[in-house]
Design an enzyme around this catalytic site. Structure first.
Site, PDB file in Angstrom:
ATOM      1  N   LYS A  37     -11.118   6.548 -11.338  1.00  7.65           N
ATOM      2  CA  LYS A  37      -9.718   6.105 -11.310  1.00  7.65           C
ATOM      3  C   LYS A  37      -9.500   5.076 -10.198  1.00  7.65           C
ATOM      4  CE  LYS A  37      -8.536  10.106  -8.433  1.00  7.65           C
ATOM      5  NZ  LYS A  37      -8.070  11.504  -8.500  1.00  7.65           N
ATOM      6  N   TYR A 260       3.615 -12.041  14.408  1.00  8.04           N
ATOM      7  CA  TYR A 260       5.043 -11.871  14.133  1.00  8.04           C
ATOM      8  C   TYR A 260       5.684 -10.894  15.120  1.00  8.04           C
ATOM      9  CZ  TYR A 260       4.503 -14.191   9.578  1.00  8.04           C
ATOM     10  OH  TYR A 260       4.262 -15.087   8.584  1.00  8.04           O
TER      11      TYR A 260
HETATM   12  C1  LIG Z   1      -9.094  12.385  -8.040  1.00 11.63           C
HETATM   13  C2  LIG Z   1      -9.452  13.674  -8.676  1.00 11.63           C
HETATM   14  C3  LIG Z   1     -10.754  14.194  -8.586  1.00 11.63           C
HETATM   15  C4  LIG Z   1     -11.809  13.596  -7.689  1.00 11.63           C
HETATM   16  O1  LIG Z   1     -11.693  14.142  -6.406  1.00 11.63           O
HETATM   17  P1  LIG Z   1     -12.715  13.769  -5.232  1.00 11.63           P
HETATM   18  O2  LIG Z   1     -12.232  14.540  -4.057  1.00 11.63           O
HETATM   19  O3  LIG Z   1     -12.585  12.290  -5.037  1.00 11.63           O
HETATM   20  O4  LIG Z   1     -14.073  14.149  -5.700  1.00 11.63           O
HETATM   21  C5  LIG Z   1     -11.064  15.337  -9.316  1.00 11.63           C
HETATM   22  N1  LIG Z   1     -10.127  15.944 -10.065  1.00 11.63           N
HETATM   23  C6  LIG Z   1      -8.861  15.497 -10.157  1.00 11.63           C
HETATM   24  C7  LIG Z   1      -7.883  16.245 -10.991  1.00 11.63           C
HETATM   25  C8  LIG Z   1      -8.474  14.361  -9.448  1.00 11.63           C
HETATM   26  O5  LIG Z   1      -7.205  13.937  -9.513  1.00 11.63           O
END
Ligand SMILES: *Cc1c(COP(=O)(O)O)cnc(C)c1O
Length: 365
Positions: A37, A260
């Site tokens: 993702k 800034y």
């Molecule tokens: C993002 C996510 C993962 C991955 O988790 P990590 O800690 O990066 O391994 C697994 N399951 C779900 C439901 C997630 O949202």
């Protein structure tokens, strides 16, 4: 690799190393779902997914439907779980052979409607239960009502998500989540009159609770080289490096300001280097004002003043350097994204997943 502009390097060799290490924690029968993702945690979801498919992972997971559609368009063939589908997504999900996570009665009703419209009586999906994270998912008390709705099209997997698998001070909470998951599974199997396949563990779950690997595990951050604990640092190797160069150097006098709103005022005569990377590139303002530090000629240089949209300034008063010299934000050797992110009180997940897509990517094997 020396860079001539702001560059993210994606080291596929490290990705393979990490996959092998994570797989060594589970049995050969347990399937492996790679979480890709958010542009593969800020890397490049196409490149990384293609490599993971080549390396034989069984599943991919993304958060939102469009991420999965993009991977299908790119030619990824293995199953893809959509972790957080939204009501309008289901036609798209079915047309692209994506597997939705069904996490509420509302979402289930949109799924069922889309299946009817497409004359489908069965379609793969995963049913998500909330066991304590209180983010998304059905609750145990929903089982009876839910079972009636899904009995004609059984879920391919039952799953849940741990809320503190990296924190060994929260073992009790995690054990409670695991017990809740097992008890939900039992009750659901009785109602549906069939055994169910299951997945629960994320990266830290794999590393700390591998007894509960069930039929599949889901790993994101571990694949990219972080185990949320220094004890895994020698086994996991960061996949991403972020480097840039010095655009310009200014010598300023005591009392002069930088950036800034005069974010930095020099206490002594100082040398300031400007870097072509800013908050629009994912280095947020929380790294400004001497919180964040970068590596240059093996010395640490503080980010001074406010981080601008496209640039930021560092103090190189005590470092011998020139315009065009390389600057490391994080790499896989001496300075990790975990360390850099800690300086601004955040975590590797946020830092790497925010690296903007306008930064050039280079892939190495
Ligand atoms: C993002 C996510 C993962 C991955 O988790 P990590 O800690 O990066 O391994 C697994 N399951 C779900 C439901 C997630 O949202």
């Amino acid at each position: 690799m020396p860079v001539k502009e702001t560059t993210v390097e994606i080291k596929l060799k490290n990705l393979k190393n990490n996959l092998e290490y994570l797989k060594s924690k589970i049995t050969s029968k347990t399937k492996f779902m790679a979480v890709v993702k958010a542009f593969s945690y800020g890397s490049d979801s196409r490149v990384v997914s293609q490599e993971l498919e080549r390396l034989g992972v069984n599943y991919l997971a993304v958060a939102y439907t469009q991420e999965g559609v993009d991977l299908r368009k790119f030619g990824i063939k293995i199953p893809i779980l959509i972790l957080h589908p939204q009501e309008k997504d289901f036609d798209n999900i079915i047309e692209n052979q994506l597997e939705p996570s069904i996490y509420s009665f509302r979402i289930l009703s949109f799924f069922i409607k889309a299946l009817k419209k497409k004359n489908k009586t069965s379609y793969p999906y995963h049913i998500k239960f909330n066991t304590g994270l209180n983010r998304i998912g059905f609750l145990k008390k929903d089982i009876h009502k839910l079972s009636k709705l899904i009995k004609s099209n059984l879920p391919k997997y039952l799953f849940s998500h741990l809320g503190a698998s990296e924190d060994l001070n929260e073992k009790k909470y995690t054990k409670k989540q695991i017990e809740e998951f097992i008890s939900i599974d039992k009750a659901l199997e009785i109602e549906l009159e069939t055994p169910l396949k299951k997945h629960l563990l994320n990266t830290s779950g794999i590393l700390n609770y591998s007894d509960y690997q069930f039929d599949m595990v889901r790993s994101g951050i571990g694949l990219y080289g972080f185990g949320n604990d220094i004890k895994f640092e020698k086994n996991l190797k960061p996949v991403l490096t972020l480097k840039t160069i010095i655009s310009q150097i200014h010598e300023i006098k005591k009392g002069e300001s930088v950036g800034y709103n005069k974010g930095f005022v020099a206490k002594t005569n100082s040398v300031i280097a400007t870097l072509p990377i800013g908050h629009a590139d994912g280095i947020g303002r929380q790294y400004g004002n001497e919180k964040g530090e970068v590596l240059i000629e093996n010395k640490m240089a503080k980010i001074v003043g406010n981080v601008c949209m496209d640039m930021l300034m560092i103090d190189v008063t005590n470092i011998k350097c020139e315009e065009g010299d390389e600057v490391v934000f994080f790499d896989d050797k001496s300075y990790s994204a975990e360390e850099f992110s800690k300086k601004a009180n955040t975590i590797s997940y946020e830092l790497i997943s925010s690296i903007s897509r306008r930064i050039k990517r280079v892939v190495s094997r």
